[in-house]
Design an enzyme around this catalytic site. Structure first.
Site, PDB file in Angstrom:
ATOM      1  CB  ILE A   1      12.300 -57.238   0.561  1.00  0.00           C
ATOM      2  CG1 ILE A   1      12.486 -57.011  -0.946  1.00  0.00           C
ATOM      3  CG2 ILE A   1      13.341 -58.182   1.111  1.00  0.00           C
ATOM      4  CD1 ILE A   1      13.825 -56.401  -1.305  1.00  0.00           C
TER       5      ILE A   1
ATOM      6  N   GLY B   1       2.912 -55.186  -3.657  1.00  0.00           N
ATOM      7  CA  GLY B   1       1.770 -54.317  -3.874  1.00  0.00           C
ATOM      8  C   GLY B   1       0.813 -55.002  -4.810  1.00  0.00           C
ATOM      9  N   GLY B   2      -0.146 -54.243  -5.328  1.00  0.00           N
ATOM     10  CA  GLY B   2      -1.122 -54.846  -6.212  1.00  0.00           C
ATOM     11  C   GLY B   2      -0.548 -55.253  -7.550  1.00  0.00           C
TER      12      GLY B   2
ATOM     13  CE  LYS C   1       7.763 -52.954  -9.866  1.00  0.00           C
ATOM     14  NZ  LYS C   1       7.816 -51.492 -10.175  1.00  0.00           N
TER      15      LYS C   1
ATOM     16  CG  ASP D   1       3.107 -43.302  -8.110  1.00  0.00           C
ATOM     17  OD1 ASP D   1       2.322 -42.636  -7.404  1.00  0.00           O
ATOM     18  OD2 ASP D   1       3.170 -44.538  -8.066  1.00  0.00           O
TER      19      ASP D   1
END
Length: 402
Positions: A60, A63-64, A83, A186
């Site tokens: 879903i 990213g890097g 994750k 962030d």
């Protein structure tokens, strides 16, 4: 008995050395996790079953540094987001990111922060298990709504999302405890998740910093990290991280919400490439109408827009001390929402804001000036502000107490 205790102490010491060698990062104090005392520890087998061996059908997001899968745990009773840190991330010191998120989200709970359910650290895997937030990111809704199949957001929906994020950040900055503060570091639209009711939840605490409240100074010196386009220029130049660095990034998010544009868009010319500079230039030039998203649902009353734009501009002040606190931002955004919802009224009372310095002001004063008591007149139509109003806006943007 003494010998057994000595041997046990040696084993514990060696295990600690192993973890420090594996996860050490100059920018992050090592935190060893006592199993079973922080949050649930999943076995790798449970994770593989939940994600069907990390089947791409359940992917879903990615990213890097990680891939995120939708999964089911507890015999299918609970939907989760899994994750999984990438090999590259682990090689580049991802262990500190892994530990940071566990430490942060295990300690701090709020309705506008994504909830951590557990983790897995088996066989060199570094996996985090979160509550599943079904409606994607704020970025998806602003920039990829057609691709993702989402309906466009109305102005009231956008305001409520911004208020939720501001409340979550205010909790991190002031409400976690009397001794500690958290700087997210962030803040961006891709790190703001939305649930079925479009309630905002702040995510991704991998590079967040915990700061002691009684340390005697207002910043922490650290290696500069964050996302291009959202990064506080003062932090970038000095390496001094403060809560006002989050405020700057949130100001970018506010203009992103208003305009529907990305923080950085390389398809545009140099003048419009960076959202911060372009938005500030439009305000100074009296061209606020150019910033507003052209979506038909974006019907904004003039007074609501004025309150929103002024607080967004204050967030981008080049001097961190001149930016508002998150508590002040929450009150002004709630004020902007009230103005929008009560657009059939001639006056909406301003809520009281208490600043860190003990001074008080009202939301009305923030958007109208302390020396002016004249209430806003509500405009029922989509606004294009007059040059006079724009001049008042650009000249009266001033600092709230930092």
């Amino acid at each position: 008995m003494i010998l057994a205790i000595a041997i046990l102490n040696i084993i514990v010491y060696k295990l600690r050395e192993f973890h420090e060698a594996k996860y050490n990062d100059k920018d992050k104090k090592v935190v060893l996790l006592p199993p079973g005392q922080i949050c649930r520890r999943f076995s790798l087998n449970e994770i593989l079953c939940a994600t069907h061996n990390f089947d791409d059908k359940y992917l879903i997001g990615q990213g890097g540094s990680a891939k995120v899968y939708k999964g089911l745990v507890d015999d299918g009773a609970t939907s989760v987001a899994v994750k999984r840190l990438s090999f590259i991330s682990k090689q580049a010191g991802g262990g500190s990111v892994f530990l940071s998120e566990i430490e942060m989200l295990s300690k701090f709970r709020h309705s506008h922060l994504v909830s951590l359910i557990g983790y897995c650290d088996e066989l060199d895997e570094m996996i985090l298990v979160f509550e599943y937030v079904p409606s994607g990111t704020l970025s998806d809704h602003l920039h990829r709504s057609f691709e993702k199949g989402y309906e466009s957001l109305s102005w009231i929906q956008r305001l409520r999302i911004c208020i939720g994020v501001a409340q979550g950040l205010n909790y991190l900055h002031t409400g976690t405890s009397t001794h500690q503060r958290v700087i997210h570091r962030d803040v961006k639209s891709t790190n703001i998740l939305l649930d079925d009711n479009l309630e905002a939840k702040i995510a991704d605490f991998g590079i967040s910093k915990i700061v002691e409240a009684n340390q005697g100074y207002t910043y922490v010196s650290t290696v500069v990290r964050g996302t291009f386009g959202y990064m506080d220029p003062a932090y970038f130049l000095t390496g001094r991280l403060t809560r006002k660095s989050d405020v700057y990034a949130f100001g970018i998010v506010l203009f992103e919400v208003l305009s529907g544009r990305r923080a950085v868009d390389f398809s545009l010319d140099d003048e419009q490439l960076g959202l911060a500079g372009w938005a500030e230039h439009c305000v100074k030039e009296g061209r606020i109408n150019e910033i507003i998203d052209s979506d038909p649902k974006m019907q904004i009353s003039q007074s609501s827009l004025l309150a929103f734009v002024k607080i967004a501009c204050q967030c981008l002040n080049r001097k961190p001390s001149c930016r508002p606190t998150m508590a002040e931002i929450v009150v002004v955004l709630e004020f902007a929402l009230s103005l929008q919802k009560n657009s059939d009224s001639t006056l909406v009372e301003g809520a009281v804001i208490a600043s860190d310095s003990g001074q008080y002001s009202t939301a009305m004063e923030v958007v109208h000036g302390k020396d002016q008591n004249k209430p806003f007149q509500i405009n029922h139509t989509r606004t294009t502000l007059s040059r006079k109003v724009c001049q008042i806006l650009s000249t009266s943007i001033r600092a709230l107490s930092g």
